[in-house]
Design a protein around this motif. Structure first.
Motif, PDB file in Angstrom:
ATOM      1  N   ILE A 108      -2.229  19.602  -1.554  1.00 57.89           N
ATOM      2  CA  ILE A 108      -3.351  18.721  -1.289  1.00 57.89           C
ATOM      3  C   ILE A 108      -2.543  17.393  -0.984  1.00 57.89           C
ATOM      4  O   ILE A 108      -2.935  16.658   0.210  1.00 57.89           O
ATOM      5  N   THR A 109      -1.337  17.025  -1.570  1.00 56.82           N
ATOM      6  CA  THR A 109      -0.803  15.705  -1.588  1.00 56.82           C
ATOM      7  C   THR A 109      -0.044  15.679  -0.282  1.00 56.82           C
ATOM      8  O   THR A 109      -0.241  14.588   0.437  1.00 56.82           O
ATOM      9  N   ASN A 110       0.679  16.695  -0.006  1.00 55.30           N
ATOM     10  CA  ASN A 110       1.809  16.738   1.144  1.00 55.30           C
ATOM     11  C   ASN A 110       1.285  17.286   2.336  1.00 55.30           C
ATOM     12  O   ASN A 110       1.920  16.974   3.336  1.00 55.30           O
ATOM     13  N   GLN A 111       0.161  18.097   2.151  1.00 54.56           N
ATOM     14  CA  GLN A 111      -0.336  18.876   3.508  1.00 54.56           C
ATOM     15  C   GLN A 111       0.848  19.516   4.193  1.00 54.56           C
ATOM     16  O   GLN A 111       1.122  19.190   5.352  1.00 54.56           O
ATOM     17  N   PRO A 112       1.716  20.526   3.485  1.00 52.63           N
ATOM     18  CA  PRO A 112       3.040  20.878   4.123  1.00 52.63           C
ATOM     19  C   PRO A 112       2.664  21.896   5.411  1.00 52.63           C
ATOM     20  O   PRO A 112       1.529  22.260   5.724  1.00 52.63           O
ATOM     21  N   PHE A 156      -3.373  29.983   3.937  1.00 56.44           N
ATOM     22  CA  PHE A 156      -3.173  30.411   2.824  1.00 56.44           C
ATOM     23  C   PHE A 156      -3.945  31.658   2.510  1.00 56.44           C
ATOM     24  O   PHE A 156      -5.078  31.750   2.965  1.00 56.44           O
ATOM     25  N   GLU A 157      -3.388  32.705   1.643  1.00 58.98           N
ATOM     26  CA  GLU A 157      -4.178  33.635   1.067  1.00 58.98           C
ATOM     27  C   GLU A 157      -4.264  33.537  -0.210  1.00 58.98           C
ATOM     28  O   GLU A 157      -3.428  33.127  -0.927  1.00 58.98           O
ATOM     29  N   ASP A 159     -11.383  24.224  -3.055  1.00 59.90           N
ATOM     30  CA  ASP A 159     -12.431  23.567  -2.042  1.00 59.90           C
ATOM     31  C   ASP A 159     -11.603  22.218  -1.337  1.00 59.90           C
ATOM     32  O   ASP A 159     -11.947  22.297  -0.283  1.00 59.90           O
ATOM     33  N   ARG A 160     -10.807  21.959  -2.222  1.00 55.64           N
ATOM     34  CA  ARG A 160      -9.872  20.780  -1.411  1.00 55.64           C
ATOM     35  C   ARG A 160      -8.951  21.219  -0.559  1.00 55.64           C
ATOM     36  O   ARG A 160      -8.873  20.763   0.627  1.00 55.64           O
ATOM     37  N   ILE A 161      -8.232  22.568  -0.664  1.00 56.82           N
ATOM     38  CA  ILE A 161      -7.431  22.985   0.108  1.00 56.82           C
ATOM     39  C   ILE A 161      -7.950  23.777   1.336  1.00 56.82           C
ATOM     40  O   ILE A 161      -7.247  23.220   2.492  1.00 56.82           O
ATOM     41  N   LYS A 162      -9.092  24.090   1.139  1.00 57.83           N
ATOM     42  CA  LYS A 162      -9.797  24.854   2.346  1.00 57.83           C
ATOM     43  C   LYS A 162     -10.550  23.587   3.254  1.00 57.83           C
ATOM     44  O   LYS A 162     -10.781  24.398   4.469  1.00 57.83           O
ATOM     45  N   GLU A 163     -10.524  22.593   3.012  1.00 53.73           N
ATOM     46  CA  GLU A 163     -10.887  21.579   3.886  1.00 53.73           C
ATOM     47  C   GLU A 163      -9.708  21.516   4.928  1.00 53.73           C
ATOM     48  O   GLU A 163     -10.206  20.757   6.125  1.00 53.73           O
ATOM     49  N   ARG A 164      -8.590  21.795   4.627  1.00 58.88           N
ATOM     50  CA  ARG A 164      -7.467  21.501   5.580  1.00 58.88           C
ATOM     51  C   ARG A 164      -6.861  22.636   6.112  1.00 58.88           C
ATOM     52  O   ARG A 164      -6.307  22.846   7.203  1.00 58.88           O
ATOM     53  N   TYR A 165      -6.910  23.852   5.499  1.00 59.03           N
ATOM     54  CA  TYR A 165      -6.316  25.135   5.623  1.00 59.03           C
ATOM     55  C   TYR A 165      -7.283  26.244   6.218  1.00 59.03           C
ATOM     56  O   TYR A 165      -8.241  26.358   5.180  1.00 59.03           O
ATOM     57  N   ASN A 208       8.921  24.075  -1.339  1.00 63.17           N
ATOM     58  CA  ASN A 208       9.757  24.110   0.131  1.00 63.17           C
ATOM     59  C   ASN A 208      10.819  25.087   0.140  1.00 63.17           C
ATOM     60  O   ASN A 208      11.174  25.272   1.249  1.00 63.17           O
ATOM     61  N   GLU A 209      11.040  25.838  -0.880  1.00 67.18           N
ATOM     62  CA  GLU A 209      11.892  27.180  -0.666  1.00 67.18           C
ATOM     63  C   GLU A 209      11.169  28.269  -0.191  1.00 67.18           C
ATOM     64  O   GLU A 209      11.696  28.856   0.830  1.00 67.18           O
ATOM     65  N   LEU A 210       9.899  28.296  -0.409  1.00 69.84           N
ATOM     66  CA  LEU A 210       9.092  29.229   0.356  1.00 69.84           C
ATOM     67  C   LEU A 210       8.554  28.906   1.783  1.00 69.84           C
ATOM     68  O   LEU A 210       8.708  29.719   2.417  1.00 69.84           O
ATOM     69  N   ILE A 211       8.693  27.907   1.747  1.00 70.14           N
ATOM     70  CA  ILE A 211       8.541  27.368   3.350  1.00 70.14           C
ATOM     71  C   ILE A 211       9.598  27.523   4.183  1.00 70.14           C
ATOM     72  O   ILE A 211       9.536  27.982   5.471  1.00 70.14           O
ATOM     73  N   SER A 212      10.748  27.537   3.510  1.00 68.37           N
ATOM     74  CA  SER A 212      12.157  27.603   4.324  1.00 68.37           C
ATOM     75  C   SER A 212      12.172  29.145   4.356  1.00 68.37           C
ATOM     76  O   SER A 212      12.660  29.517   5.664  1.00 68.37           O
TER      77      SER A 212
END
Length: 292
Positions: A24-28, A33-34, A52-58, A258-262
């Protein structure tokens, strides 16, 4: 982020509680998402607040573990009603579960148990899948599970069974590349026979995950990084099926986001290498023929 074309969502992660606030804070740089459906089948509370917050963005897709589509128990309509309520709230492009059974006499084993690959099982499964899809009103994906035993009564290979289920029921496939590798080692078959045996228009989503290799056998644990052999199979999977929405599952020993994003970037790089010769005007071109 990669452009979404048709059913291609890009590259995603399993949404885990440890990462709610950071997302929510960093919007990586994650395309989607699943969620594990059962974790959000509540009317409110913190999980639903963060969702609900996350599904507004992703974009969000839903993945379940309790449908027990292969069971001989009657379909659990209470579960299906809760699932449909959540689907109506989230509005995912599709929902998924596993091609397995988990319950017997209404007791949930909490294990993804394998099925015999028979015509009788195909008839049983296809009817139940059609009922569920008609009730939910969304495309359903079924995931191939990792297995550690086989049935003497099986009449066909797993990939022939999965193909027939897809054709008879109208569902699609969630293609778990790690599970194919695990099962190929445990049952001593060539994983490329599996990949080449699946119809190219059947796969809408790919799972990548880690496992624990004991040498004589492998256990699907989802608590390690994706290994090199699975990455190699993923590349061959993309060459076979074309661009498919891909995500990494991590259910235990969960690292920093960040490890999972890498690790997810490895999937992106493989995708770019495979499809670098495709024109931007036709990014969903699917290669013809079998992959050696």
């Amino acid at each position: 982020m990669l452009q979404q074309t048709n059913n291609f969502l890009g590259f995603g992660l399993g949404l885990r509680t440890q990462h709610f606030q950071e997302v929510i804070t960093n919007q990586p740089n994650i395309d989607w998402f699943e969620i594990l459906s059962e974790n959000f089948m509540v009317a409110g509370g913190k999980p639903r607040y963060y969702l609900d917050r996350i599904k507004e963005r992703y974009p969000i897709v839903m993945h379940g573990v309790s449908l027990s589509i292969g069971s001989t128990d009657p379909l659990d309509w209470n579960y299906l009603k809760q699932l449909k309520t959540l689907i109506n709230h989230v509005d995912p492009p599709w929902f998924s579960d596993h091609l397995c059974w988990t319950s017997f006499k209404q007791i949930n084993s909490h294990d993804l148990l394998p099925l015999p690959y028979t015509d009788e099982a195909i008839k049983h499964l296809s009817e139940r899948i059609r009922i569920v899809q008609d009730f939910i009103g969304k495309p359903m994906l079924l995931e191939n599970v990792s297995s550690y035993l086989s049935f003497k009564d099986s009449e066909m290979t797993e990939w022939e069974f999965l193909n027939t289920i897809r054709r008879e029921s109208g569902c699609f496939i969630l293609f778990d590349v790690n599970n194919i590798y695990v099962s190929s080692r445990n049952h001593d078959f060539d994983p490329m026979d599996y990949i080449n045996g699946i119809d190219v228009d059947s796969v809408l989503q790919i799972h990548l995950a880690g496992h624990h290799d004991f040498g004589s056998h492998i256990i699907d644990t989802h608590d390690h990084d994706v290994c090199d052999s699975v990455w190699e199979l993923y590349e061959r999977t993309l060459r076979r099926f074309g661009p498919v929405s891909t995500m990494i599952e991590r259910d235990d020993n969960i690292p920093e986001l960040n490890e999972l994003i890498s690790e997810l970037d490895q999937a992106r790089n493989i995708y770019r290498n495979v499809f670098s010769n495709l024109s931007s005007e036709n990014p969903t071109t699917k290669p013809a023929g079998l992959i050696e």
